[in-house]
Design a protein around this motif. Structure first.
Motif, PDB file in Angstrom:
ATOM      1  N   LEU A  41       0.827  -1.211   0.000  1.00  0.00           N
ATOM      2  CA  LEU A  41       0.000   0.000   0.000  1.00  0.00           C
ATOM      3  C   LEU A  41       0.860   1.259   0.000  1.00  0.00           C
ATOM      4  CD1 LEU A  41      -2.838  -0.968   2.502  1.00  0.00           C
ATOM      5  CD2 LEU A  41      -2.987  -0.794   0.007  1.00  0.00           C
ATOM      6  N   VAL A  42       1.911   1.267   0.802  1.00  0.00           N
ATOM      7  CA  VAL A  42       2.812   2.422   0.848  1.00  0.00           C
ATOM      8  C   VAL A  42       3.505   2.606  -0.502  1.00  0.00           C
ATOM      9  CG1 VAL A  42       4.947   3.314   1.901  1.00  0.00           C
ATOM     10  CG2 VAL A  42       3.153   2.342   3.346  1.00  0.00           C
ATOM     11  N   ALA A  43       3.946   1.505  -1.101  1.00  0.00           N
ATOM     12  CA  ALA A  43       4.603   1.582  -2.416  1.00  0.00           C
ATOM     13  C   ALA A  43       3.649   2.148  -3.466  1.00  0.00           C
ATOM     14  CB  ALA A  43       5.112   0.206  -2.835  1.00  0.00           C
ATOM     15  N   ARG A  44       2.401   1.729  -3.429  1.00  0.00           N
ATOM     16  CA  ARG A  44       1.411   2.277  -4.381  1.00  0.00           C
ATOM     17  C   ARG A  44       1.207   3.766  -4.136  1.00  0.00           C
ATOM     18  NH1 ARG A  44      -3.001  -2.529  -4.072  1.00  0.00           N
ATOM     19  NH2 ARG A  44      -1.866  -4.007  -5.371  1.00  0.00           N
ATOM     20  N   TRP A  45       1.097   4.153  -2.859  1.00  0.00           N
ATOM     21  CA  TRP A  45       0.880   5.554  -2.509  1.00  0.00           C
ATOM     22  C   TRP A  45       2.052   6.410  -2.982  1.00  0.00           C
ATOM     23  CZ3 TRP A  45       3.093   8.759   1.459  1.00  0.00           C
ATOM     24  CH2 TRP A  45       2.410   9.941   1.658  1.00  0.00           C
ATOM     25  N   LEU A  46       3.279   5.875  -2.869  1.00  0.00           N
ATOM     26  CA  LEU A  46       4.467   6.581  -3.297  1.00  0.00           C
ATOM     27  C   LEU A  46       4.747   6.394  -4.793  1.00  0.00           C
ATOM     28  CD1 LEU A  46       6.841   5.813  -0.280  1.00  0.00           C
ATOM     29  CD2 LEU A  46       5.670   7.977  -0.790  1.00  0.00           C
ATOM     30  N   ARG A  47       3.892   5.608  -5.448  1.00  0.00           N
ATOM     31  CA  ARG A  47       4.041   5.294  -6.882  1.00  0.00           C
ATOM     32  C   ARG A  47       5.364   4.601  -7.189  1.00  0.00           C
ATOM     33  NH1 ARG A  47       1.150  10.440  -7.478  1.00  0.00           N
ATOM     34  NH2 ARG A  47      -0.920   9.932  -8.272  1.00  0.00           N
ATOM     35  N   ILE A  48       5.737   3.679  -6.305  1.00  0.00           N
ATOM     36  CA  ILE A  48       6.932   2.869  -6.504  1.00  0.00           C
ATOM     37  C   ILE A  48       6.499   1.570  -7.175  1.00  0.00           C
ATOM     38  CG2 ILE A  48       8.807   1.594  -5.368  1.00  0.00           C
ATOM     39  CD1 ILE A  48       8.608   3.677  -3.103  1.00  0.00           C
ATOM     40  N   ARG A  49       7.126   1.214  -8.257  1.00  0.00           N
ATOM     41  CA  ARG A  49       6.771  -0.010  -8.966  1.00  0.00           C
ATOM     42  C   ARG A  49       7.301  -1.218  -8.216  1.00  0.00           C
ATOM     43  NH1 ARG A  49       7.902  -0.404 -14.927  1.00  0.00           N
ATOM     44  NH2 ARG A  49       5.789  -1.149 -15.107  1.00  0.00           N
ATOM     45  N   THR A  50       6.456  -2.227  -8.072  1.00  0.00           N
ATOM     46  CA  THR A  50       6.871  -3.489  -7.470  1.00  0.00           C
ATOM     47  C   THR A  50       6.654  -4.610  -8.466  1.00  0.00           C
ATOM     48  OG1 THR A  50       4.699  -3.943  -6.519  1.00  0.00           O
ATOM     49  CG2 THR A  50       6.246  -2.684  -5.159  1.00  0.00           C
ATOM     50  N   GLN A  51       7.256  -5.748  -8.208  1.00  0.00           N
ATOM     51  CA  GLN A  51       7.144  -6.884  -9.117  1.00  0.00           C
ATOM     52  C   GLN A  51       5.932  -7.746  -8.823  1.00  0.00           C
ATOM     53  OE1 GLN A  51       9.083  -7.286 -11.789  1.00  0.00           O
ATOM     54  NE2 GLN A  51      10.053  -5.361 -11.214  1.00  0.00           N
ATOM     55  N   ASP A  52       5.212  -7.484  -7.738  1.00  0.00           N
ATOM     56  CA  ASP A  52       4.051  -8.310  -7.368  1.00  0.00           C
ATOM     57  C   ASP A  52       2.907  -8.170  -8.310  1.00  0.00           C
ATOM     58  OD1 ASP A  52       5.273  -9.414  -5.177  1.00  0.00           O
ATOM     59  OD2 ASP A  52       4.634  -7.819  -3.840  1.00  0.00           O
TER      60      ASP A  52
END
Length: 153
Positions: free
Chosen positions: A142-153
């Motif tokens: 959720l934090v990664a999405r909020w910060l617009r950080i791309r993840t591999q999941d």
């Protein structure tokens, strides 16, 4: 018959793929709760835990016991939440390396004993979380999405 088996396997794999987020979540919740619970018990009996450190000959036993107990408590909580998962696995791995090196290794005679030691298994699970991350169902995601950080999941 061969076609039926292939189609059935394909459907099963598609369904499993759709719920792949569930595996890391369940392991995180159960494993994190285990560490939260042991950490709470050690914090509540810090004097007794410190005496164990004295008996094991661990340097600075009061400080080391407190650090170990709070690492387990906070690490377990953060692991359950899936918050700072990769970061929190580092002190947890260090805690396990210290346990294996200073406490457990005196009772281990060979490779089989090391492989079967709980602390080694715990270290491998923490290593898996360090590399793989917490999975989709986590606060980290959720934090990664909020910060617009791309993840591999």
């Amino acid at each position: 018959m061969r076609q039926f088996i292939a189609e059935t396997c394909s459907r099963l794999l598609q369904r499993l793929h759709a719920v792949r987020w569930l595996g890391p979540l369940v392991v995180r919740l159960v494993f994190g709760y285990f560490w939260l619970e042991t950490g709470i018990a050690k914090v509540h009996n810090l004097d007794g835990f410190t005496q164990r450190f004295v008996g094991w000959g661990i340097p600075f036993p009061a400080f080391s016991a407190g650090l170990s107990a709070w690492t387990e408590l906070l690490g377990g909580l953060l692991l359950m939440l899936g918050l700072f998962t990769r970061l929190v696995t580092i002190p947890m791995i260090i805690n396990m390396i210290v346990a294996v090196t200073l406490v457990v290794s005196s009772n281990l005679m060979g490779l089989d004993d090391y492989v079967e030691a709980d602390e080694v298994v715990y270290t491998l699970i923490f290593l898996w979380f360090l590399i793989a991350g917490p999975g989709k169902a986590s606060l980290d995601t959720l934090v990664a999405r909020w910060l617009r950080i791309r993840t591999q999941d």
